[in-house]
Design a protein around this motif. Structure first.
Motif, short mmCIF file in Angstrom:
data_model
loop_
_atom_site.label_atom_id
_atom_site.label_comp_id
_atom_site.label_asym_id
_atom_site.label_seq_id
_atom_site.Cartn_x
_atom_site.Cartn_y
_atom_site.Cartn_z
N PHE A 259 -84.31 -6.88 -49.77
CA PHE A 259 -85.00 -5.74 -50.36
C PHE A 259 -86.31 -5.44 -49.62
CE2 PHE A 259 -82.89 -3.94 -54.01
CZ PHE A 259 -81.84 -4.82 -54.19
N GLY A 260 -86.93 -6.48 -49.08
CA GLY A 260 -88.11 -6.26 -48.24
C GLY A 260 -87.71 -5.43 -47.03
N PHE A 261 -86.56 -5.76 -46.50
CA PHE A 261 -86.03 -5.00 -45.37
C PHE A 261 -85.79 -3.54 -45.78
CE2 PHE A 261 -81.63 -3.56 -44.40
CZ PHE A 261 -81.87 -2.98 -43.16
N LEU A 262 -85.19 -3.34 -46.95
CA LEU A 262 -84.96 -1.96 -47.39
C LEU A 262 -86.27 -1.21 -47.50
CD1 LEU A 262 -82.28 -2.09 -50.24
CD2 LEU A 262 -82.00 -1.42 -47.86
N TYR A 263 -87.28 -1.89 -48.04
CA TYR A 263 -88.55 -1.22 -48.28
C TYR A 263 -89.24 -0.87 -46.97
CZ TYR A 263 -92.44 0.11 -51.23
OH TYR A 263 -93.39 0.84 -51.90
N GLN A 264 -89.36 -1.88 -46.13
CA GLN A 264 -90.02 -1.64 -44.85
C GLN A 264 -89.17 -0.70 -44.00
OE1 GLN A 264 -92.62 -1.76 -43.37
NE2 GLN A 264 -92.19 -1.77 -41.17
N GLY B 61 -87.13 -1.53 -37.16
CA GLY B 61 -88.48 -1.42 -37.70
C GLY B 61 -88.86 -2.56 -38.62
N SER B 62 -87.87 -3.26 -39.15
CA SER B 62 -88.25 -4.31 -40.07
C SER B 62 -88.05 -5.71 -39.51
CB SER B 62 -87.52 -4.15 -41.40
OG SER B 62 -86.20 -3.76 -41.18
N PHE B 63 -87.27 -5.83 -38.44
CA PHE B 63 -87.13 -7.16 -37.85
C PHE B 63 -87.43 -7.15 -36.34
CE2 PHE B 63 -84.13 -7.35 -41.48
CZ PHE B 63 -84.77 -8.36 -42.19
N LEU C 299 -91.62 -7.40 -39.02
CA LEU C 299 -91.22 -8.61 -39.71
C LEU C 299 -92.27 -9.00 -40.74
CD1 LEU C 299 -89.10 -10.85 -39.80
CD2 LEU C 299 -90.52 -12.13 -38.20
N GLY C 300 -93.54 -8.85 -40.31
CA GLY C 300 -94.63 -9.18 -41.22
C GLY C 300 -94.55 -8.35 -42.49
N TYR C 301 -94.36 -7.05 -42.33
CA TYR C 301 -94.25 -6.19 -43.50
C TYR C 301 -93.05 -6.57 -44.35
CZ TYR C 301 -98.00 -2.82 -42.82
OH TYR C 301 -99.23 -2.22 -42.75
N THR C 302 -91.92 -6.78 -43.67
CA THR C 302 -90.70 -7.13 -44.41
C THR C 302 -90.94 -8.36 -45.27
OG1 THR C 302 -89.39 -6.25 -42.61
CG2 THR C 302 -88.26 -7.68 -44.16
N LEU C 303 -91.52 -9.40 -44.65
CA LEU C 303 -91.73 -10.64 -45.40
C LEU C 303 -92.82 -10.46 -46.46
CD1 LEU C 303 -91.38 -13.36 -42.64
CD2 LEU C 303 -89.70 -12.55 -44.29
N PHE C 304 -93.77 -9.58 -46.16
CA PHE C 304 -94.80 -9.31 -47.17
C PHE C 304 -94.17 -8.70 -48.42
CE2 PHE C 304 -97.47 -5.87 -48.95
CZ PHE C 304 -98.42 -6.66 -49.59
N VAL D 94 -84.06 5.43 -49.65
CA VAL D 94 -83.89 3.98 -49.78
C VAL D 94 -83.84 3.58 -51.25
CG1 VAL D 94 -84.94 1.77 -49.28
CG2 VAL D 94 -84.93 3.54 -47.56
N VAL D 95 -84.53 4.36 -52.07
CA VAL D 95 -84.42 4.11 -53.51
C VAL D 95 -82.99 4.35 -53.95
CG1 VAL D 95 -85.21 4.82 -55.78
CG2 VAL D 95 -86.82 4.73 -53.88
N VAL D 96 -82.37 5.39 -53.40
CA VAL D 96 -80.96 5.63 -53.70
C VAL D 96 -80.14 4.42 -53.29
CG1 VAL D 96 -78.96 7.07 -53.19
CG2 VAL D 96 -81.21 8.12 -53.41
#
Ligand SMILES: Nc1ncnc2c1ncn2[C@@H]1O[C@H](COP(=O)(O)OP(=O)(O)OP(=O)(O)O)[C@@H](O)[C@H]1O
Ligand SMILES: Nc1ncnc2c1ncn2[C@@H]1O[C@H](COP(=O)(O)OP(=O)(O)OP(=O)(O)O)[C@@H](O)[C@H]1O
Ligand SMILES: [Mg+2]
Ligand SMILES: [Mg+2]
Lengths: 517, 331, 368, 321
Positions: free
Chosen positions: C307-312, C49-51, C57-62, C328-330
């Motif tokens: 961390f962008g990856f974790l978030y997205q 979902g993040s790459f 990818l856009g969200y991850t990099l954002f 993911v916060v954990v």
């Protein structure tokens, strides 16, 4: 080993080995200490003396080796085990809680009851007795921070005695004492010995060893290299054992030819941030081509004097001048501005002040000069020039290894010191403020540094030198100022001074002593 | 919990967009907030699934930037209509609706002017008028309280209706009013709600109406502890503290959501503003087994009497939103 | 003197960080198992979902863009020996500056002026919010950890006040400002490259430039030199005539400025209006980013992408499994724990092992 | 007017209770030399554990027990990082705070599926206000009776426990052997070590007490002051407690006063909306800001410098490696 076995052993070590990361601090050490004697241990800075003692005291754990106390194996897994076995220790840096009273410090960890008041009243009675027995007066209800170091040391001794120490270890006890306080301490130690306590004393002052001990062991680079009877040895022999070769006691130097005045200090006062006056009405001057030494027991204002002159601390009143620029309380200059007056400063503690040990050598090499146009474009620094300059000076000063990118912490003490000297000297200053130039530096480097300082004098620099090593003061300086409690109590030409006289001046007991004598 | 048996709902699922795939996006408080979102879940989603046998995709965003991401994601995956719960979705719906002209959107409590957005708004002042009247009827101290959530016009609308209802019954009644705060957390701060209720009780209030989402729970709790009446909001909250919950002002958001999906399913979905008042059964007071004992027959008749007067237009309840004030007397 | 063995760079920059992340994932897997999600599936969903596509990818990099700013902010302060926990507040406050520019000047100025002005204002406002704690630390010795935390709270309250009482368009109920005029919107990447839609925007480039600029500042200017000197050894700094208070303030200004730039990404790049709580914890997570990136810009950019990856990935998990994103916060907490607080746990034994090995090689012949 | 003051004081006592517990918890930690911004996380975890356990068991005391256990476990985690592995205290604290935020919500959603909240607690699952004895008896005495009835009486048991904790902590810290060693280990751990007491042991002990107190504070939030757990319910109270501790110069009684001050300001912020001062309406946000602004102002040294335990925040390592 040649110790006769008429006396039983209080303490015996076999094959003690200890590493700190990459440092091999103790290498297979054997030691025998006879009961009821004073045993000295000598060795240069970093020889591993404190480490060894801390192992006996259970503060560190040895990687290998065995210990015996009164013939019984001692497993000092922590200090408690050692204390229980009858070992007491006065550490090189005191282990006191500064805002506790003397009484609280003494009972800490040896409380007789879970309730504090009970423990304290119990201890009070015991301590009164100890004070009487050993002539160790201390004010029990005063906080440690309000006591002079000499008294703090007594508290440490009392702490050990209160815990019933049979073997008392003192690590460099005299470094903070005047010769007269030292004498008092030695009397106490003699009394302890006479009542059956075994004393181990560490120092690198050979004179003290000869004066007070029964036996002496010598350490060099982590190993035990000699065990001697004090009566049968000499200063020269000990010095040679300590450094591992014949050593030159004094550097050669010619007559000084002082010319114009470069540093002038008038009515200088400095009061620290706690409101304690540290420097009081100092007046002196240093001329080009002479070395003026500042002698005194640590803590009498030497450090503050250097820092004030170097612009690290602001003076409270009075004034001083480099050349003809006057610096006053109203118009202070910071360290950088003072450097611009062609003043160089080799600070007392190179690791804490003179270097940023986390920087690579090339960056540490420009500390204080990092704003020079020589190293800067408008915005960015001239990285290549900095590295090249550093490499050049490293070669010239024989800094080993000559790698500008190496982290400063990875150079040995002597090489770090050379780096600092190179940095300060190569800007061709008029005045040099030098503190403890050879502290913790190995002998080879000491010779080199001493010769270099003399050479600078002969090139017409005005040098102010602070050192706790009287030998160094004697061998380098032309004139000596003695500081006591922030005041200059005496000024003598080095040629006219002797060690005993200087010791008395440092204790400010000069006049009285003369009157007596 | 909520079962969502679809495998990772990624782009692949979007292909079969021909089938009817309703969705709902709750506000950050989540669908079990015992209040607003829960009403959509219980009376909208659950009943719709039971009645029609069609799954409803649910989602709860965690923060601001996820609102739009979630709606967009659902639209991409071919969901329609997408019902968003709460005015906080206003700007997100506006943005996404423009990009997905063929998807149907609905937003509760806010008006978004777009050809594919249905705005579901309620006449909360009418319902609040009813419960205000009831409160005034039972109050013995002639002092009643109102605890609002976030200080916004919508909540003032509740307060204003409540005050009107109370004054309609008893002109001299004292209506204490407090707002919990000015951020969305004011809708989810029971501790503060309890403190505010405490303060109103100490000023003599013996009925407190909370229009404050989760914050209300603290109000009801405190009311129960002090043995005074409380009035619930949005869902029928009578069951929360039986014995002290006088009634609830039901705002039938669930029904509204249900209607939107049903219309779409039947093919008669229309964009535009849809108003739910007492007449449309969109707001009402609640009477069930939990508060039956508290409401005497006389009371019931009296309230229902007022209710029919509102439906008939005999009583005109002033809407705070008209002028952004509560000057109902001026009318 | 003593034979010094230095640990090789790959030990500290690759082996240990990776080991720490693996450990964090391992511990978090237990939690995944407990909540009945197969951890492997979860990670696959997150990575995919993040790459896996241009949108992800856009969200991850954002998100990474935001983390780069807050991570750099923490790092600059850290090099000065300061703990700037106030990134959250600085970014919040900067949001006000950006909003002011966008709303006031957007309608009357061309994009080419509005956006740079907004960027400058973001920096200035962020720096301004860092200035007071910095000043108090430098001149009055108040502990910067506490003061920056307090300033986060103060910024939050101030934001509520301004947003609710001043910036909210009349009649609007959400606590948001009016939408910015379109000429203050940062150009988005997907519009140019034919990607799927995502909020990734030109600010990403600004972030990379900021990372490079930070590196230049810290390691190639005399001011950065002073910052680091003071951070490592303030006695030495005093010896060099470096003014404590000036440098502390300078470092915090730069730090605050970087944190402030977060607002550019979030507001001009994505939200296009000021919303309450828009910083959403990115300021705090910046600390973790800086820690993982070992306070070096390159490391920070990499950590920010992580961390962008974790978030997205967390958002993706939520779409896929309806598990709460908080898991993911954990994971983030565990990453901070292992690579920050417990950094010595693996480092010590690993380096010891390495050193023992090396010392043996060196010492055997010399000393027997 | 008198009424309003009574109501305010009454609310202050309720609001200040978690601060008092947390500040005392922090006192043990910081006196032992461990910086503890993890108080925030411990409060949150304690609140969650208490609410969940009380819900499952139906007993508020079981909730308290669970909160204490969780408080202690996370205190040990903090100790494990900062004492055993000599990690940075602030970083460890942050990690725990982040973990707390994530764990509570994740578990709450998994167990209750209510958006991270726990269900409301009823009956014995929560603490109710208790009416102290003799209220009726002295009710008739004018001022004293009213104060007794309105302010002193009518709080939950945990409020009274927090009051009792203050003198108890004072006694422990300043009048017992444990207290002496505790203070020593924060000032100079080497002195403790060379006195034959394990530094690590002392610090673990201190953090254990810290965990117990923080757990109590957390339990108060969710099962006494309110009747359920909600995400982020600690809302900065841990940080404020730390600030109170610093104002209190690491002394229990002074810290109590600081907590009461903060509690009072919060109570004011809750009640006073749109207060007018000379015709100017003070926005409630400014009142909410007050504790924070006050903290900053006071920290800037306007109360005289607070001197922290000397080795606070410094990892204790005998061997430099
Ligand atoms: N705690 C420690 N961690 C790491 N290395 C240490 C530690 N203590 C001492 N060392 C190193 O071990 C060696 C021996 O140090 P030690 O303090 O025992 O010497 P010493 O003979 O007492 O010197 P001095 O006369 O300066 O007190 C030195 O190289 C020192 O740097
Ligand atoms: N021949 C030498 N050359 C260089 N350094 C030496 C020599 N002999 C001793 N030292 C060093 O000089 C320092 C002091 O030596 P020593 O104990 O002989 O001085 P002292 O005169 O007895 O003592 P004090 O300085 O207190 O009067 C020690 O650090 C020792 O390592
Ligand atoms: Mg030593
Ligand atoms: Mg000597």
């Amino acid at each position: 080993m040649s110790q006769d076995n008429n006396k039983p052993l209080a303490l015996e070590l076999k094959g003690i080995d200890k590493r700190f990361g990459t440092v091999h601090a103790n290498r297979g050490i054997d030691l025998q200490v006879e009961k009821g004697t004073i045993h000295g241990i000598v060795g240069e800075n970093g020889a591993g003396k404190s480490t060894l003692m801390s192992i006996i005291y259970g503060f560190y754990q040895a990687d290998a080796g065995e210990m015996f106390i009164d013939g019984q194996p001692l497993i000092a897994k922590d200090s408690k085990a050692a204390i229980d076995a009858g070992i007491g220790m006065v550490h090189q840096h005191f282990m006191l809680v500064h805002n506790f009273t003397v009484l609280e410090n003494v009972i800490l960890g040896a409380e007789s009851s879970p309730l504090l008041n009970r423990s304290m009243s119990d201890a009070r009675a015991t301590l009164k007795q100890l004070e009487k027995d050993y002539n160790l007066q201390v004010p029990l209800d005063t906080q440690i921070q309000d006591l002079p170091v000499g008294i703090q040391q007594r508290v440490e001794i009392l702490k050990a005695l209160y815990r019933g120490a049979k073997v008392l270890i003192l690590d460099e006890p005299t470094g903070v004492l005047t010769p007269q306080e030292t004498d008092h301490l030695f009397k106490i130690l003699a009394a302890l010995r006479d009542q059956g306590t075994t004393v181990i004393i560490i120092t690198h002052k050979l004179r003290e060893i000869l004066a007070v001990t029964d036996n002496v062991s010598v350490m060099r680079q982590g190993a035990m290299v000699a065990h001697l009877k004090t009566k049968e040895t000499s200063r020269e022999e000990l010095a040679e054992q300590m450094v591992g070769r014949k050593v030159l006691l004094r550097v050669k130097k010619g007559e000084s030819t002082p010319s114009q005045e470069r540093l002038r200090v008038e009515q200088l006062n400095y009061t620290d941030k706690h409101g304690v006056p540290r420097l009081k009405n100092l007046n002196f001057s240093v001329r080009a081509g002479e070395i003026v030494g500042i002698a005194g027991v640590s803590g009498n204002g030497q450090s503050e004097l250097l820092e004030v002159l170097a612009g690290m601390k602001a003076l409270t009143s009075g004034r001083f001048a480099f050349g003809d620029t006057w610096i006053t309380h109203e118009a202070p200059l910071n360290a950088e501005q003072i450097r611009h007056l062609k003043v160089a400063h080799v600070p007392e503690d190179r690791q804490a002040q003179g270097l940023v040990t986390a920087f690579p050598a090339s960056e540490a090499f420009i500390l204080g000069y990092h704003r020079d146009p020589q190293y800067n474009h408008k915005v960015l620094m001239k990285q290549k020039d900095i590295v090249a300059d550093c490499a050049k000076q490293m070669k010239k000063w024989d800094v080993r290894p000559p790698i500008p990118d190496l982290k400063t912490a990875n150079f040995s003490g002597g090489n770090q010191q050379k780096l600092v000297l190179a940095r300060e000297v190569e800007r061709d200053p008029d005045v040099m403020l030098i503190g403890q130039p050879t502290r913790g530096v190995d002998i080879g480097a000491i010779e080199f540094i001493h010769q270099e300082i003399i050479r600078l004098r002969d090139h017409g620099k005005a040098i102010l030198l602070v050192s706790v090593e009287l030998d160094e003061i004697f061998s380098l300086t032309d004139r000596i100022l003695v500081l006591f409690d922030g005041q200059i109590v005496a000024e003598v030409n080095t040629a006219d001074a002797d060690e005993r006289m200087l010791g008395l001046m440092m204790a400010n007991a000069h006049e009285e002593e003369v009157a007596h004598g | 919990g909520c079962s969502n048996d679809e495998p990772a709902a990624t782009a692949a699922a979007a292909e079969e967009s021909s089938s009817f795939r309703p969705a709902v996006v709750y506000d950050v408080a989540g669908k079990f907030d015992k209040s607003f979102n829960e009403a959509v879940f219980r009376n909208g989603v659950e009943t719709f699934v039971a009645d029609k046998g069609v799954a409803v995709r649910e989602f709860t965003p965690d923060n601001e930037s996820q609102r739009e991401q979630a709606i967009r994601r659902l639209a991409q995956d071919g969901h329609s209509p997408i019902v968003t719960v709460g005015f906080n979705f206003g700007s997100a719906v506006e943005a996404v609706a423009a990009d997905f002209p063929d998807t149907q959107f609905a937003i509760i409590d806010s008006v978004v002017d777009a050809p594919n957005v249905q705005s579901l708004v309620f006449q909360e002042h009418e319902g609040s008028f009813l419960v205000g009247a009831l409160a005034a009827m039972v109050s013995e101290t002639s002092t009643i309280g109102f605890v609002g959530g976030m200080d916004i016009p919508l909540i003032r609308k509740f307060a204003c209706g409540y005050e009107q209802g109370a004054k309609y019954v008893n002109e001299n009644i004292n209506v204490l009013q407090n707002m919990t705060g000015s951020t969305p957390t004011a809708f989810n701060d029971p501790v503060r709600g309890g403190e505010l209720a405490n303060s109103q009780i100490s000023q003599g209030a013996d009925v407190i109406y909370a229009a404050a989402g989760g914050t209300g729970l603290g109000v009801y709790q405190t009311a129960a502890d002090n043995e005074i009446y409380a009035i619930g909001v949005d869902s029928n909250q009578n069951y929360l503290q039986p014995g002290t919950m006088l009634t609830s002002m039901e705002k039938r958001v669930g029904t509204a959501a249900y209607t939107s999906w049903e219309q779409s399913m039947m093919g008669n979905w229309e964009a535009g503003v849809q108003v739910f008042g007492i007449a449309e059964n969109g707001v009402d007071w609640s009477l069930d087994e939990f508060n039956r004992d508290l409401i005497s027959a006389d009371l019931e008749t009296a309230v229902n009497d007022i209710r029919s007067k509102i439906v008939s237009g005999e009583i005109q309840v002033y809407d705070y939103m008209q002028n952004g004030d509560c000057n109902y007397a001026a009318m | 003197m003593a034979n010094t063995v230095t640990t090789p760079w790959w030990m500290t920059t690759v082996v240990i960080p990776v080991a720490n992340i693996v450990l964090a994932f391992a511990v978090c897997s237990l939690l995944f198992l407990y909540i009945e999600v197969n951890p492997i599936d979860a990670i696959v969903a997150m990575v995919d979902g993040s790459f896996g596509n241009t949108e992800g990818l856009g969200y991850t990099l954002f998100y990474a863009t935001g983390y780069i700013f807050t991570g750099l902010a923490v790092a600059v302060a850290f090099h000065c020996g300061l703990f700037n926990i106030g990134g959250e507040g600085q970014a919040t406050f900067a949001g006000l500056g950006v909003t002011a520019v966008a709303l006031a000047l957007g309608p009357i100025m061309p994009m080419i002026l509005v956006i740079p002005l907004a960027i400058i204002m973001a920096g200035v406002f962020g720096a301004a919010w860092a200035y007071i704690p910095a000043y108090l630390q430098a001149k009055r010795g108040s502990h910067i950890v506490i003061t920056t935390i307090m300033f986060n709270f103060i910024a939050a309250s101030l934001m509520v006040y301004l947003l609710v009482d001043w910036l909210r368009p009349p009649g609007s109920m959400s606590s948001e400002s009016a939408v910015f005029p379109t000429n203050s919107w940062m150009p988005r990447v997907w519009e140019w490259f034919g990607w799927r839609r995502s909020p990734l925007n030109l600010t990403f480039i600004v972030a990379l430039l900021a990372a490079y600029g930070t590196w230049l500042f810290l390691w190639r200017t005399r001011w950065g030199y002073e910052v680091r000197a003071l951070g490592f050894n303030h006695n030495a700094a005093r010896f060099a005539g470096i003014s404590d208070s000036k440098v502390v303030i300078l470092a915090m200004l730069v730090s605050g400025m970087l944190a402030g730039l977060f607002a550019v990404n979030a507001l001009l790049g994505d939200l296009h209006q000021l919303k309450l709580g828009y910083v959403a914890g990115f300021g705090f997570t910046g600390i973790a980013v800086a820690l993982m990136g070992r306070n070096h810009p390159v490391g920070i950019v990499l950590a920010a992408v992580f961390f962008g990856f974790l978030y997205q990935g967390g958002a993706e998990l939520k779409f896929a499994y309806e598990v709460d994103r908080n898991i993911v916060v954990v994971l983030q907490g565990l990453v901070v724990l292992f690579s920050g607080a417990l950094e010595h746990m693996l480092k010590q034994p690993l380096t010891k092992l390495y050193i023992r090995f090396q010392v043996k090689k060196k010492e055997e012949p010399a000393h027997v | 007017m008198f009424d309003i003051i009574l109501v305010m004081v009454d609310a202050t006592l309720r609001v200040a209770t978690p601060l008092i517990f947390a500040a005392l918890a922090g006192l043990f930690s910081e006196r032992a030399g461990i910086v503890n911004i993890a108080l925030e996380g411990k409060l949150l975890l304690g609140a969650f554990a208490a609410a969940a356990a009380a819900y499952f068991t139906g007993s508020a005391w079981a909730g308290v027990f669970a909160a204490i256990c969780v408080g202690v476990v996370f205190a040990w985690l903090h100790a494990f990082a900062t004492v055993t592995h000599r990690g940075d205290h602030v970083v460890s604290g942050l990690a725990i705070n982040i973990l707390a935020a994530g764990l509570t919500v994740t578990l709450a959603r998994h167990w209750f599926d209510m958006g991270g909240q726990t269900p409301s607690l009823f009956g014995d699952a929560r603490f109710r206000p208790i009416t102290l004895p003799f209220v009726d008896l002295i009710n008739y005495i004018p001022v004293v009776g009213t104060i007794y009835r309105e302010v002193i009486s009518g709080h939950t048991i945990l409020v009274y426990m927090s009051w009792a904790a203050v003198p108890l902590v004072w006694w422990m810290v300043f009048r017992t052997r444990f207290g002496l060693r505790l203070r020593a280990v924060g000032e100079n751990p080497q002195a403790i070590d060379t006195a034959g007491i394990g530094v690590a042991k002392m610090r673990y002990l201190a953090l254990t007490v810290c965990g117990v107190l923080a757990g109590l504070g957390g339990a108060y939030l969710s099962i006494a002051h309110s009747a359920q757990f909600i995400p982020d319910m600690s809302a900065g109270k841990g940080y404020m407690a730390l600030a109170a501790l610093i104002f209190g110069k690491w002394r229990p009684v002074q810290a109590l006063l600081a907590c009461l001050l903060f509690g009072f300001l919060e109570a004011v912020a809750i009640r006073l909306q749109g207060v007018e001062i000379g015709g100017f309406v003070v926005p409630v946000q400014f009142i909410e800001m007050l504790p924070y602004v006050l903290t900053v102002v006071l920290l800037a040294g306007f109360i005289g410098r607070a001197i922290a335990p000397k080795s606070i925040g410094k990892p204790y390592a005998k061997e430099r490696t």
